[in-house]
Design an enzyme around this catalytic site. Structure first.
Site, PDB file in Angstrom:
ATOM      1  CB  THR A 118      -0.893   0.049   1.262  1.00  0.00           C
ATOM      2  OG1 THR A 118      -0.018   0.132   2.415  1.00  0.00           O
ATOM      3  CG2 THR A 118      -1.768  -1.192   1.370  1.00  0.00           C
ATOM      4  CG  ASP A 210      14.261   0.371  -0.537  1.00  0.00           C
ATOM      5  OD1 ASP A 210      15.008   0.882   0.326  1.00  0.00           O
ATOM      6  OD2 ASP A 210      13.150  -0.099  -0.260  1.00  0.00           O
ATOM      7  CG  ASP A 213      16.273  -2.561   0.480  1.00  0.00           C
ATOM      8  OD1 ASP A 213      16.329  -2.733   1.708  1.00  0.00           O
ATOM      9  OD2 ASP A 213      15.321  -2.945  -0.221  1.00  0.00           O
TER      10      ASP A 213
HETATM   11  C1  PRP Z   1      11.565   5.048   2.461  1.00  0.00           C
HETATM   12  C2  PRP Z   1      12.273   6.381   2.601  1.00  0.00           C
HETATM   13  C3  PRP Z   1      11.219   7.257   3.179  1.00  0.00           C
HETATM   14  C4  PRP Z   1       9.955   6.700   2.590  1.00  0.00           C
HETATM   15  C5  PRP Z   1       9.450   7.631   1.538  1.00  0.00           C
HETATM   16  O1  PRP Z   1      11.556   4.390   3.677  1.00  0.00           O
HETATM   17  O2  PRP Z   1      13.434   6.308   3.358  1.00  0.00           O
HETATM   18  O3  PRP Z   1      11.185   7.221   4.598  1.00  0.00           O
HETATM   19  O4  PRP Z   1      10.283   5.433   2.030  1.00  0.00           O
HETATM   20  O5  PRP Z   1       8.264   7.193   0.988  1.00  0.00           O
HETATM   21  P1  PRP Z   1       6.905   7.969   1.190  1.00  0.00           P
HETATM   22  O6  PRP Z   1       7.165   9.395   0.867  1.00  0.00           O
HETATM   23  O7  PRP Z   1       5.986   7.314   0.176  1.00  0.00           O
HETATM   24  O8  PRP Z   1       6.418   7.767   2.578  1.00  0.00           O
HETATM   25  P2  PRP Z   1      11.060   2.877   3.843  1.00  0.00           P
HETATM   26  O9  PRP Z   1       9.650   2.841   4.354  1.00  0.00           O
HETATM   27  O10 PRP Z   1      11.324   2.118   2.588  1.00  0.00           O
HETATM   28  O11 PRP Z   1      11.939   2.348   5.037  1.00  0.00           O
HETATM   29  P3  PRP Z   1      13.522   2.157   5.188  1.00  0.00           P
HETATM   30  O12 PRP Z   1      14.094   3.532   5.323  1.00  0.00           O
HETATM   31  O13 PRP Z   1      13.611   1.373   6.446  1.00  0.00           O
HETATM   32  O14 PRP Z   1      14.048   1.427   3.999  1.00  0.00           O
HETATM   33  N1  URA Z   2      11.416   4.906  -0.809  1.00  0.00           N
HETATM   34  C1  URA Z   2      12.565   4.676  -1.477  1.00  0.00           C
HETATM   35  O1  URA Z   2      13.562   4.253  -0.881  1.00  0.00           O
HETATM   36  N2  URA Z   2      12.582   4.898  -2.804  1.00  0.00           N
HETATM   37  C2  URA Z   2      11.510   5.345  -3.478  1.00  0.00           C
HETATM   38  O2  URA Z   2      11.599   5.536  -4.707  1.00  0.00           O
HETATM   39  C3  URA Z   2      10.319   5.587  -2.775  1.00  0.00           C
HETATM   40  C4  URA Z   2      10.313   5.364  -1.433  1.00  0.00           C
END
Ligand code: PRP
Ligand code: URA
Length: 219
Positions: A118, A210, A213
């Site tokens: 989602t 990502d 990652d």
């Molecule tokens: C990623 C990123 C942001 C978020 C952005 O985190 O670091 O926090 O997605 O997406 P949004 O604007 O749609 O909310 P993620 O949830 O992948 O977690 P991580 O940092 O642990 O990889």
């Molecule tokens: N979080 C990420 O790390 N990459 C994207 O493109 C969107 C959300």
């Protein structure tokens, strides 16, 4: 002659496009899928350093006098109460750069995780310093995609009494900027690039994949 309306690409929210040659160079290598995790970390640090410098241009100062080896000199010193707030986990890759220029800043952590299907962010952790009402908060979160994570982090800081909030990201999507604008129009965003938009999975295009990652080699 007829006038064709052009789509407005200038966001109404205060967005500072930090287009330093060094940030543009680093973002290009961050995008490159062949960039290794160790190089990715160094590049993220470099961009964050410049973002931090830009985001702290207008911090409060106070007058000071010091004795040089020759005579007295008047100057200014920082009189700011700054809290750096990384959004876990990707935001951790930006913290050290901010602390490099503001070593006395306090650090608060907010853990948010986007659902894989989602893309809705849910909170799993929060540890903020006490008494933030006079603080300038620098949220560090490299990706502003849907804006769900940024808006959640901003809301948590507002609920903690912070009135001056600035968001530092490395890649921003127009959708994320619009979401921040709708929820918190006074929050200033600092980013080196605004990308085209989101794909069906809510990843930024062209983006860099990502961020967390790639930063931690968990692909
Ligand atoms: C990623 C990123 C942001 C978020 C952005 O985190 O670091 O926090 O997605 O997406 P949004 O604007 O749609 O909310 P993620 O949830 O992948 O977690 P991580 O940092 O642990 O990889
Ligand atoms: N979080 C990420 O790390 N990459 C994207 O493109 C969107 C959300």
């Amino acid at each position: 002659m007829g006038h064709t309306a052009q789509p407005c690409i200038v966001p109404a929210v205060p967005v500072h496009l930090v287009q330093h040659p060094v940030t543009q160079d680093a973002v290009t290598y961050l995008r490159d899928k062949s960039t290794t995790a160790s190089r990715f970390r160094r590049l993220a640090h470099r961009v964050s350093l410049i973002l931090a410098i830009e985001a702290t241009r207008k911090l409060p100062m106070t007058l000071a006098r010091v004795e040089t080896p020759l005579e007295q000199a008047r100057g200014e010193v920082l009189d700011a109460n700054v809290v750096v707030v990384p959004v876990l986990r990707a935001g951790l890759g930006m913290v050290d750069a901010v602390l490099e220029i503001l070593p006395y800043a306090r650090v608060g952590h907010i853990g948010l995780q986007r659902d894989e299907h989602t893309a809705i962010a849910s909170q799993y952790y929060s540890k903020l310093p006490a008494d933030l009402s006079a603080s300038t908060a620098l949220i560090v979160d490299p990706m502003l995609a849907t804006g769900g994570s940024a808006v959640a982090a901003i809301t948590m800081l507002e609920n903690a009494g912070v009135r001056d909030i600035r968001l530092l990201c490395i890649v921003a999507a127009p959708e994320g900027i619009a979401a921040v604008e709708a929820a918190a129009p006074k929050v200033q965003i600092f980013t080196p690039v605004i990308d085209r938009g989101l794909n069906a999975q809510k990843f930024i295009l062209p983006g860099l994949g990502d961020f967390g990652d790639r930063l931690y080699g968990t692909i």
